[in-house]
Structure formats: structure tokens, C-alpha cells
Design a protein around this motif. Structure first.
Motif, short mmCIF file in Angstrom:
data_model
loop_
_atom_site.label_atom_id
_atom_site.label_comp_id
_atom_site.label_asym_id
_atom_site.label_seq_id
_atom_site.Cartn_x
_atom_site.Cartn_y
_atom_site.Cartn_z
N THR A 153 0.83 -1.21 0.00
CA THR A 153 0.00 0.00 0.00
C THR A 153 0.86 1.25 0.00
O THR A 153 0.63 2.19 -0.79
CB THR A 153 -0.94 -0.01 1.21
N VAL A 154 1.87 1.31 0.87
CA VAL A 154 2.69 2.52 0.93
C VAL A 154 3.63 2.60 -0.26
O VAL A 154 3.99 3.71 -0.71
CB VAL A 154 3.45 2.63 2.26
N TRP A 155 4.05 1.46 -0.81
CA TRP A 155 4.92 1.50 -1.99
C TRP A 155 4.21 2.19 -3.15
O TRP A 155 4.75 3.11 -3.77
CB TRP A 155 5.35 0.10 -2.39
N ARG A 156 3.01 1.74 -3.45
CA ARG A 156 2.27 2.37 -4.55
C ARG A 156 1.97 3.84 -4.23
O ARG A 156 2.13 4.72 -5.08
CB ARG A 156 0.97 1.62 -4.82
N ALA A 157 1.53 4.10 -3.00
CA ALA A 157 1.16 5.46 -2.62
C ALA A 157 2.32 6.44 -2.79
O ALA A 157 2.13 7.57 -3.27
CB ALA A 157 0.65 5.49 -1.19
N LEU A 158 3.51 6.02 -2.41
CA LEU A 158 4.65 6.93 -2.45
C LEU A 158 5.39 6.87 -3.78
O LEU A 158 5.64 7.90 -4.41
CB LEU A 158 5.60 6.61 -1.30
N ALA A 159 5.73 5.67 -4.24
CA ALA A 159 6.55 5.56 -5.45
C ALA A 159 5.78 5.92 -6.71
O ALA A 159 6.30 6.64 -7.58
CB ALA A 159 7.11 4.14 -5.57
N VAL A 184 7.62 5.26 6.35
CA VAL A 184 8.91 5.91 6.59
C VAL A 184 10.02 5.15 5.87
O VAL A 184 10.87 5.74 5.20
CB VAL A 184 9.20 6.00 8.10
N GLN A 185 10.01 3.83 5.98
CA GLN A 185 11.06 3.03 5.33
C GLN A 185 11.02 3.15 3.82
O GLN A 185 12.06 3.29 3.17
CB GLN A 185 10.90 1.56 5.73
N VAL A 186 9.83 3.10 3.24
CA VAL A 186 9.73 3.19 1.78
C VAL A 186 10.14 4.57 1.30
O VAL A 186 10.86 4.69 0.29
CB VAL A 186 8.29 2.85 1.33
N ALA A 187 9.73 5.62 1.98
CA ALA A 187 10.11 6.97 1.58
C ALA A 187 11.63 7.15 1.60
O ALA A 187 12.22 7.72 0.68
CB ALA A 187 9.44 8.01 2.47
N ARG A 188 12.27 6.64 2.64
CA ARG A 188 13.73 6.73 2.71
C ARG A 188 14.38 5.90 1.61
O ARG A 188 15.37 6.30 1.00
CB ARG A 188 14.21 6.26 4.09
N HIS A 189 13.83 4.71 1.36
CA HIS A 189 14.35 3.85 0.29
C HIS A 189 14.29 4.56 -1.07
O HIS A 189 15.17 4.37 -1.91
CB HIS A 189 13.56 2.55 0.24
N LEU A 190 13.27 5.40 -1.25
CA LEU A 190 13.11 6.12 -2.52
C LEU A 190 13.96 7.38 -2.59
O LEU A 190 13.96 8.07 -3.59
CB LEU A 190 11.63 6.47 -2.72
N THR A 193 13.75 12.81 2.12
CA THR A 193 13.91 13.16 3.53
C THR A 193 12.52 13.09 4.15
O THR A 193 11.53 13.48 3.53
CB THR A 193 14.49 14.56 3.71
N VAL A 194 12.43 12.59 5.38
CA VAL A 194 11.13 12.24 5.96
C VAL A 194 10.92 12.98 7.28
O VAL A 194 11.73 12.87 8.21
CB VAL A 194 11.02 10.72 6.19
N THR A 195 9.81 13.68 7.36
CA THR A 195 9.36 14.30 8.60
C THR A 195 8.11 13.58 9.07
O THR A 195 7.17 13.38 8.29
CB THR A 195 9.05 15.80 8.39
N GLY A 211 14.22 5.71 9.72
CA GLY A 211 14.56 6.63 8.64
C GLY A 211 13.97 8.01 8.74
O GLY A 211 14.23 8.85 7.87
N ALA A 212 13.18 8.30 9.77
CA ALA A 212 12.66 9.66 9.92
C ALA A 212 13.81 10.60 10.25
O ALA A 212 14.59 10.36 11.17
CB ALA A 212 11.61 9.70 11.03
N THR A 213 13.91 11.67 9.48
CA THR A 213 15.00 12.63 9.68
C THR A 213 14.60 13.78 10.61
O THR A 213 15.44 14.48 11.15
CB THR A 213 15.46 13.21 8.34
N GLU A 214 13.28 13.96 10.78
CA GLU A 214 12.78 14.99 11.68
C GLU A 214 11.43 14.55 12.23
O GLU A 214 10.65 13.91 11.53
CB GLU A 214 12.63 16.34 10.96
N THR A 215 11.16 14.89 13.48
CA THR A 215 9.88 14.57 14.08
C THR A 215 9.31 15.82 14.73
O THR A 215 10.05 16.61 15.33
CB THR A 215 10.01 13.46 15.15
N ILE A 216 7.99 16.00 14.59
CA ILE A 216 7.35 17.18 15.17
C ILE A 216 6.06 16.75 15.84
O ILE A 216 5.48 15.69 15.54
CB ILE A 216 7.06 18.27 14.12
N GLU A 217 5.62 17.58 16.77
CA GLU A 217 4.39 17.33 17.51
C GLU A 217 3.38 18.41 17.17
O GLU A 217 3.74 19.59 17.03
CB GLU A 217 4.69 17.34 19.01
#
Length: 354
Positions: A153-159, A184-190, A193-195, A211-217
Motif C-alpha cells: 500500500t505505501v509503496w504504490r502510494a509513495l513511489a 517511513v522506510q519506503v520513503a527513505r528507500h526512494l 527526507t522524511v518528517t 529513517g525519519a530525519t525529523e519529528t514534530i508534535e
């Protein structure tokens, strides 16, 4: 044979162990003896009843499964019997124009195991031969069962739908369940940068090892769109992955860069959304829907998973007897990863007291 599911639609008070007919593989099919099954929020929606989707009852839940091929139908090579496999839960007819063009996800007969058909929380499942993929010897059945639905699901959605590539700025909304760690893993693989944006910074920080490079609340006092806009250096994000729905989607749109895309794969907190379309046309932005994957996308994802680039994230493992409690785990605020049910070899049914 015994399965875990329901007879009547409703809440989790309706689940239990049910009896369904043991399947026999037809032409082109294989039968898999399930050793591990995994739950998704789709199981809750199926239990509640999905408008317009007829569901056979009694109904067995579970879209994800891994096990051993123990029988084949006519036209399938007998040598596959005994192989350890993972099941692709996406089902298509293979003969329509969309399928012939490699767009199986657009097949008019597209179905999902455990939603439109009996599911994997049982002893045996039959699927087309093309839907089983070899499970590497160094991976457990539980790891195999935790991978197919969320990763495809996330592969198709992101790639594909989100067009994520090297240098893309991607934001992912939420931090729990099985989808976000996979995204997060698929986005980094592609190459992105991941928030990760979540209502709990501690929970978002759990995504950093993946693989998250930044986290926010974010919160009512610190609105999601403002926090994302600030985190992007006031440039906006190229892609925002939103599976939450009504509470977050309007604000996700306001955090897009020019030409940005919000990709929607679900609506766990509500499906009805009011949008200010002026943001869309002024920023040349778009909202795109995505679900599941076609055959080539599944293979690409599965190759990356087999190579170890992507790895299953398991929240908890449960025995067959604990299936009702396992499904109830979706109500836990600290849910992180997939809920996996382990089935014993030759499983016959639950203890009498269940």
C-alpha cells in the motif's frame, strides 16, 4: 474448519471463532496452510460493515498471511507443495483490459483477501498461484505475515501515486499502527527526507531508527499545518502521506509546496472532509487517492523486503487462542507496528472454553 471472525456485523463484542468450509484449490490455485496471520484496521471496517460491500457470513478476518503450500489445483506445478510462502492479499481476474496492461489495481473484479473473501485467520486459504511468493529461510512466518498489505500500500502510494524520488521532502502524518513505520522506510528507500508529524513527540521519535530525519508534535494549540510549514523551512512539502482523514487532511493541504501532492490511503479518524480548494489551485497542488498495488509494484516492494532494505515492524505476537484480545489491541494508544497471530501446525480449533 475453524476461523476467527464474526457472524453479525458490529463492534469487537461480535468477534469469535466461527466454522467455515475447508477450501479446495481449483484450477490455477494453491492452498496455503497458514502459520501466521496479521490484522489491519481493514479488519475493523469489515467487522463493522462496509457500505456497498457484500460480505459472506460467517466471515473470517485477516488479509495478511504466511504459511506452507500443502495442495495445488489443476495446472499448478506440484513441486511448489511444501514451499514457505507469503500471500499477496490483492486479487484480480487477470483477463480484463486493465490487467492485460499491467494495471491490476484497476481491475473491475479487484478484491482484497479477508474483506471481499474469507480471510487468513484460519487453517487454510486458497489463492491464485500468482499470489504466493517464496518466504526467505531467514525470515519467520510472523515477519512474512506482517509485510504484504502495508508495504504494498505505501509503496504504490509513495513511489507511483506520490512520485517520490531522491531529494523529495515527504511528511507522514501519525506515528502508530503498522502503516507509518512502513511508509517511513519506503520513503527513505526512494531517496526522500522524511518528517513525521504526530500528536505525541515520544511516539514520533520511535520512527527515527526507521529513517525519519525529523519529528514534530502538533495539537489544537499548535496546528498541524503551521508546524509542518515551519518544519519545511516555509517551503512546504513535496508529498504528504495522510491516512488519518477528516481531522488532518485540510491542514495537510495547506502545508504543501507548489506542485505538491497529498496522498490519501485511508481515513482512520473520519472520511468526510471539507476543503478550501483555493489552496489547491493557487499552489498547483493535488490530492491523490491510492490503495493496494499492482503486480509489478508488489514485486518491487517484495524484492526490497527480501533484500532486507525494508523490514517488518511487529507490535505484538499472539497465540491462536488469544485472537479476540489481539484484535482489541487496535484500541491501545501505544500501538506501533503490526498485530500478528501465530497459528500452530495442524491447527484444528480453539479450546472448548473459547
Amino acid at each position: 474448519m475453524k476461523g476467527f471472525g464474526f457472524v453479525d456485523h458490529g463492534g469487537q463484542e461480535r468477534v469469535g471463532f466461527v466454522e467455515i468450509a475447508a477450501p479446495v484449490p481449483e484450477a490455477g490455485e494453491v492452498r496455503v496452510e497458514i502459520r501466521a496471520a496479521a490484522f489491519n484496521r481493514l479488519d475493523l471496517f469489515t467487522l463493522q460493515g462496509i457500505p456497498g460491500v457484500p460480505i459472506e457470513r460467517p466471515h473470517v478476518l485477516g488479509s495478511d498471511g504466511a504459511g506452507i503450500v500443502d495442495a495445488v489445483g489443476p495446472g499448478v506445478e506440484p513441486s511448489i507443495v511444501g514451499e514457505r510462502v507469503v500471500i499477496n492479499p490483492g486479487l484480480w481476474d487477470g483477463s480484463c483490459p486493465a490487467c492485460r496492461q499491467g494495471h491490476e489495481e484497476r481491475c473491475p473484479q479487484y478484491r482484497i483477501l479477508g474483506e471481499h473473501t474469507q480471510g487468513t485467520a484460519t487453517r487454510w486459504v486458497t489463492v491464485p498461484r500468482r499470489n504466493v511468493h517464496g518466504l526467505p529461510q531467514d525470515r519467520s512466518f510472523e515477519e512474512g505475515a506482517a509485510a504484504p498489505l502495508v508495504f504494498q500500500t505505501v509503496w504504490r502510494a509513495l513511489a507511483t501515486v506520490g512520485e517520490v524520488g531522491p531529494g523529495c521532502r515527504v511528511a507522514i502524518i501519525g506515528a502508530g499502527g503498522g502503516v507509518v513505520p512502513a511508509a517511513v522506510q519506503v520513503a527513505r528507500h526512494l531517496g526522500a527526507t522524511v518528517t513525521v508529524a504526530a500528536r505525541s513527540l515520544a511516539k514520533a521519535d520511535r520512527l527515527r531508527p526507521f529513517g525519519a530525519t525529523e519529528t514534530i508534535e502538533f495539537s489544537e494549540e499548535r496546528p498541524l499545518d503551521r508546524e509542518l510549514w515551519s518544519a519545511s523551512g516555509k517551503r512546504g512539502f513535496d508529498v504528504i502521506f495522510d491516512s488519518v482523514g477528516a481531522p488532518t487532511l485540510p491542514r495537510s493541504i495547506r502545508a504543501l509546496a507548489r506542485g505538491g501532492r497529498v496522498v490519501v490511503i485511508g481515513a482512520t479518524a473520519g472520511p468526510m472532509v471539507a476543503l478550501d480548494v483555493r489552496t489547491l489551485f493557487w499552489r498547483q497542488a493535488s490530492v491523490r487517492g491510492s490503495t493496494m498495488a499492482n503486480a509489478s509494484e508488489f514485486r518491487a516492494m517484495y524484492d526490497a523486503w527480501c533484500a532486507g532494505t525494508l523490514r517488518s515492524v511487529i507490535d505484538s505476537r499472539w497465540s491462536w487462542e488469544e485472537a479476540p484480545a489481539a484484535l482489541g489491541r487496535f484500541g491501545s494508544p501505544d500501538l506501533f507496528g503490526k498485530i500478528v497471530l501465530t497459528l500452530p501446525e495442524g491447527m484444528a480449533g480453539p479450546p472448548e472454553h473459547l
